[in-house]
Design an enzyme around this catalytic site. Structure first.
Site, mmCIF file in Angstrom:
data_model
loop_
_atom_site.group_PDB
_atom_site.id
_atom_site.type_symbol
_atom_site.label_atom_id
_atom_site.label_comp_id
_atom_site.label_asym_id
_atom_site.label_seq_id
_atom_site.Cartn_x
_atom_site.Cartn_y
_atom_site.Cartn_z
ATOM 1 N N ILE A 84 -0.267 13.474 7.827
ATOM 2 C CA ILE A 84 -0.519 14.616 8.543
ATOM 3 C C ILE A 84 0.829 14.946 9.043
ATOM 4 C CG2 ILE A 84 -1.274 15.846 10.745
ATOM 5 C CD1 ILE A 84 -3.639 13.957 10.474
ATOM 6 N N LYS A 86 1.829 5.084 18.355
ATOM 7 C CA LYS A 86 2.233 6.254 17.527
ATOM 8 C C LYS A 86 2.172 6.941 18.769
ATOM 9 C CE LYS A 86 -0.286 4.904 13.453
ATOM 10 N NZ LYS A 86 -1.764 4.808 12.826
ATOM 11 N N GLY A 134 -0.147 9.026 9.354
ATOM 12 C CA GLY A 134 -0.012 9.108 7.938
ATOM 13 C C GLY A 134 0.240 10.272 7.313
ATOM 14 N N THR A 173 0.782 -1.123 0.026
ATOM 15 C CA THR A 173 0.347 0.028 -0.042
ATOM 16 C C THR A 173 1.017 1.286 -0.070
ATOM 17 O OG1 THR A 173 -1.489 -1.189 1.507
ATOM 18 C CG2 THR A 173 -1.943 1.245 1.297
ATOM 19 N N ARG A 184 8.625 -9.696 -1.716
ATOM 20 C CA ARG A 184 8.831 -11.207 -1.878
ATOM 21 C C ARG A 184 8.162 -11.518 -3.019
ATOM 22 N NH1 ARG A 184 5.639 -12.147 3.904
ATOM 23 N NH2 ARG A 184 4.336 -10.885 2.654
ATOM 24 N N GLY A 202 -3.524 5.129 4.282
ATOM 25 C CA GLY A 202 -3.624 5.010 2.728
ATOM 26 C C GLY A 202 -2.646 5.035 1.907
ATOM 27 N N GLU A 259 -3.703 -2.715 9.612
ATOM 28 C CA GLU A 259 -2.267 -3.173 9.667
ATOM 29 C C GLU A 259 -2.499 -4.758 9.072
ATOM 30 O OE1 GLU A 259 0.527 -1.478 10.709
ATOM 31 O OE2 GLU A 259 -1.083 -0.195 10.457
ATOM 32 N N VAL A 307 3.592 8.380 12.189
ATOM 33 C CA VAL A 307 2.416 8.398 13.094
ATOM 34 C C VAL A 307 1.454 9.499 12.214
ATOM 35 C CG1 VAL A 307 1.734 10.239 14.990
ATOM 36 C CG2 VAL A 307 3.884 9.061 14.932
ATOM 37 N N GLU A 335 8.332 10.407 9.305
ATOM 38 C CA GLU A 335 6.715 11.227 9.553
ATOM 39 C C GLU A 335 5.733 10.461 9.123
ATOM 40 O OE1 GLU A 335 6.624 14.944 9.679
ATOM 41 O OE2 GLU A 335 4.965 13.842 10.351
HETATM 42 P P1 NDP Z 1 1.544 -4.095 2.677
HETATM 43 O O1 NDP Z 1 1.407 -5.148 3.424
HETATM 44 O O2 NDP Z 1 0.628 -3.217 2.036
HETATM 45 O O3 NDP Z 1 2.982 -4.114 1.978
HETATM 46 C C1 NDP Z 1 4.288 -4.655 2.470
HETATM 47 C C2 NDP Z 1 5.077 -4.735 1.255
HETATM 48 O O4 NDP Z 1 6.307 -5.365 2.165
HETATM 49 C C3 NDP Z 1 4.570 -5.679 0.283
HETATM 50 O O5 NDP Z 1 5.253 -5.236 -0.891
HETATM 51 C C4 NDP Z 1 5.606 -7.163 0.661
HETATM 52 O O6 NDP Z 1 6.083 -7.715 -0.675
HETATM 53 C C5 NDP Z 1 6.917 -6.440 1.423
HETATM 54 N N1 NDP Z 1 7.308 -7.588 2.197
HETATM 55 C C6 NDP Z 1 6.904 -8.346 3.080
HETATM 56 N N2 NDP Z 1 7.772 -9.032 3.681
HETATM 57 C C7 NDP Z 1 8.883 -8.854 2.911
HETATM 58 C C8 NDP Z 1 10.233 -9.514 2.941
HETATM 59 N N3 NDP Z 1 10.437 -10.342 4.017
HETATM 60 N N4 NDP Z 1 11.235 -8.741 2.285
HETATM 61 C C9 NDP Z 1 10.882 -8.136 1.169
HETATM 62 N N5 NDP Z 1 9.539 -7.206 1.199
HETATM 63 C C10 NDP Z 1 8.579 -8.024 1.975
HETATM 64 O O7 NDP Z 1 1.973 -2.955 3.902
HETATM 65 P P2 NDP Z 1 1.600 -1.442 4.164
HETATM 66 O O8 NDP Z 1 2.322 -0.441 2.738
HETATM 67 O O9 NDP Z 1 0.204 -1.164 4.397
HETATM 68 O O10 NDP Z 1 2.549 -0.881 5.188
HETATM 69 C C11 NDP Z 1 3.823 -0.741 5.261
HETATM 70 C C12 NDP Z 1 4.349 -0.157 6.501
HETATM 71 O O11 NDP Z 1 3.885 1.170 6.521
HETATM 72 C C13 NDP Z 1 4.118 -0.824 7.913
HETATM 73 O O12 NDP Z 1 4.993 -0.630 8.942
HETATM 74 C C14 NDP Z 1 2.770 -0.097 8.328
HETATM 75 O O13 NDP Z 1 2.505 -0.136 9.627
HETATM 76 C C15 NDP Z 1 2.953 1.517 7.863
HETATM 77 N N6 NDP Z 1 2.083 2.243 7.544
HETATM 78 C C16 NDP Z 1 0.977 1.878 6.719
HETATM 79 C C17 NDP Z 1 -0.088 2.578 6.407
HETATM 80 C C18 NDP Z 1 -1.232 2.408 5.437
HETATM 81 O O14 NDP Z 1 -2.028 3.163 5.397
HETATM 82 N N7 NDP Z 1 -1.299 1.202 4.938
HETATM 83 C C19 NDP Z 1 0.010 4.105 6.996
HETATM 84 C C20 NDP Z 1 0.990 4.495 7.739
HETATM 85 C C21 NDP Z 1 1.999 3.562 8.126
HETATM 86 P P3 NDP Z 1 4.890 -8.856 -1.236
HETATM 87 O O15 NDP Z 1 3.651 -8.306 -1.595
HETATM 88 O O16 NDP Z 1 5.743 -9.165 -2.303
HETATM 89 O O17 NDP Z 1 4.552 -9.808 -0.207
HETATM 90 N N1 HSE Z 2 -3.586 0.608 10.404
HETATM 91 C C1 HSE Z 2 -3.069 2.289 10.668
HETATM 92 C C2 HSE Z 2 -4.404 3.123 10.830
HETATM 93 C C3 HSE Z 2 -2.635 2.704 9.489
HETATM 94 O O1 HSE Z 2 -5.426 2.338 10.616
HETATM 95 O O2 HSE Z 2 -4.434 4.148 11.327
HETATM 96 C C4 HSE Z 2 -1.963 4.043 9.410
HETATM 97 O O3 HSE Z 2 -0.769 4.095 10.431
#
Ligand code: NDP
Ligand code: HSE
Length: 436
Positions: A136, A205, A134, A13, A45, A302, A190, A132, A129
């Protein structure tokens, strides 16, 4: 000047949003940063799936270590999630002299002290940034914009998933499971959504906020964590009748005895701006001694909103990469040798107001017994609501709002009230903050 080279770990994401926004706004971002920012390697992965997004823009690899060990890469962006693997990757990137950007609040709340120490000794930056609220810019606001202030408290809706669930359940009458599925489909939740529902994500956060607001180490293990899974629809309704909304708040507050650090469902007066923050939106209220109250509002989760924060960090690092490490903004707002050891208060010692719901026998003297227990513990009642018993029912609900008191007094009162023969079941307790 040559572009700065970025290695991206994760293309889910947030990673895909970062890739897309960086490409779409490349020209504007370069004009701001002073040089190009180029993603030169991606690790995931499922390599083939990622290649469909990246095309031939850069190599995609299945082993993140190839990115953190790549001597051509200047900044590693960790967007994988989880704690153990990211900890290893981030520490290795730092050891290799690379700057790091991460959106990973769990990583920082649990391993932040170790990571910032390592970064400090290597003279590299760790920017976060996006970790915490997203999109903001709350970290920058606290660390830089409000730097003149002695921060008194911070309270915020800092989990989009739970705010989305509470809003949709109240407005559309949808059930918990349906709304949670929607939040997952929209990319807010998450990978383990219990982190959202049980308040853990918000506590990660809040831990980061407390460190930056008060200049203390990250102490996630001392945070009080309570989510929305035990919240009942009837309490949301009663709160509305009394003029309050229930929100999952992350709160950190400076007191004369120590620092409060807590996450729990909270009644807030319905007239407050923050009580009307709905859906996946986040809002954070900061009380500083000079500025007074200021509020920061926007999308807390998001793909592109979070990418906005990740790229802001990339631009900051690009601008400052050549600066002397001593002249950069400290990671946690305060100089590392000025971190305070002020204690985090145990929950029994916190002071706030309370909403209490009791199921009682509809007979004379019940209220007198309850209020005597409260008075003996110096708990003052602010408002009360007694429902008419339903037809043919001999029990009813009493709802009380208290003035501010210590949590330990309320716990003692509840224990005694529950022993009364005229009180049935458990007393429901929800904390209340006026946020004035
Ligand atoms: P996703 O699950 O959507 O994406 C995770 C990514 O990491 C995928 O591309 C996955 O690859 C890759 N991945 C997982 N394991 C491995 C590995 N062992 N080696 C290499 N790549 C790997 O997560 P998000 O994008 O939602 O979240 C990412 C981070 O951002 C988290 O820490 C989350 O807490 C934080 N965050 C998320 C927000 C949100 O709105 N979603 C907002 C703010 C923070 P593959 O698809 O190939 O498995
Ligand atoms: N799972 C988190 C939320 C993502 O819903 O706020 C943003 O940190």
């Amino acid at each position: 000047m040559k572009p700065i080279k970025v290695g991206l770990l994760g293309l889910g994401t947030v990673g895909s949003g970062t890739f897309t926004v960086l490409r779409r706004n490349q020209e504007e971002i370069t004009r701001r940063a002073g040089r190009g920012i180029e993603i030169s390697m991606v690790a995931v992965r499922q390599v083939e799936k990622a290649r469909a997004i990246v095309g031939d823009a850069c190599p995609v690899v299945g082993d993140s270590m190839l990115v953190v060990d790549n001597p051509d890469i200047d900044i590693v962006v960790e967007l994988i999630g989880g704690t153990e693997l990211p900890r290893q990757l981030v520490l290795r990137a730092i050891a290799n002299g690379k700057h790091v950007v991460t959106a990973n609040k769990a990583l920082l709340a649990i391993h932040g002290n170790e990571i910032f120490k390592a970064a400090q000794s290597k003279g590299v930056m760790v920017a976060f940034e996006a970790a915490v609220a997203g999109g903001i810019p709350i970290i920058k606001s606290l660390r830089e914009g409000l730097t003149a202030n002695r921060i008194e408290w911070v309270a915020g809706i800092i989990n989009g998933t739970t705010n989305f669930i509470l809003s949709e359940m109240r407005d559309k009458g949808l059930d918990f499971a349906t709304v949670l599925k929607q939040a997952q489909d929209l990319g807010y939740a998450e990978s383990d959504p219990t982190f959202d529902i049980e308040g853990v994500d918000a506590a990660h956060k809040a831990t980061i906020i407390s460190a930056i607001a008060f200049g203390i180490p990250m102490q996630f293990d001392k945070a009080h964590v309570e989510g929305i899974s035990q919240l009942q629809a009837i309490d949301i309704q009663y709160a509305e009748q009394l003029g309050y909304r229930i929100k999952l708040l992350g709160i950190t507050k400076r007191t004369t005895k120590g620092i409060e650090l807590r996450v729990h469902p909270t009644l807030i007066p319905g007239t407050r701006l923050i009580a009307n923050v709905e859906g996946a939106m986040n809002a954070i209220l900061v009380q500083g001694d000079a500025v007074g109250a200021s509020m920061y509002y926007g999308k807390g989760a998001g793909s592109e909103p979070t990418a906005s924060a990740v790229i802001a960090d990339l631009v900051d690092i690009t601008r400052l990469a050549a600066a002397d490490p001593g002249h950069r903004v400290p990671h946690l707002a305060f100089q590392p040798n000025s971190i305070s050891q002020e204690i985090i208060l145990p929950m029994a010692e916190i002071t706030t107001s309370y909403y209490l719901r009791l199921r009682v026998a509809d007979q004379a003297g019940v209220l007198a017994d309850v209020t005597r227990i409260m008075a003996d513990l110096s708990i003052s009642i602010d408002a009360m609501l007694q429902k008419e018993p339903a037809e043919n029912e001999s029990q009813t609900d009493i709802i009380m709002l208290t003035h501010q008191t210590q949590e330990k007094n309320v716990l003692k009162a509840i224990e005694k009230i529950e022993q009364l023969a005229t009180v049935f079941g458990q007393v429901t307790k929800i904390r209340l903050e006026e946020l004035s």
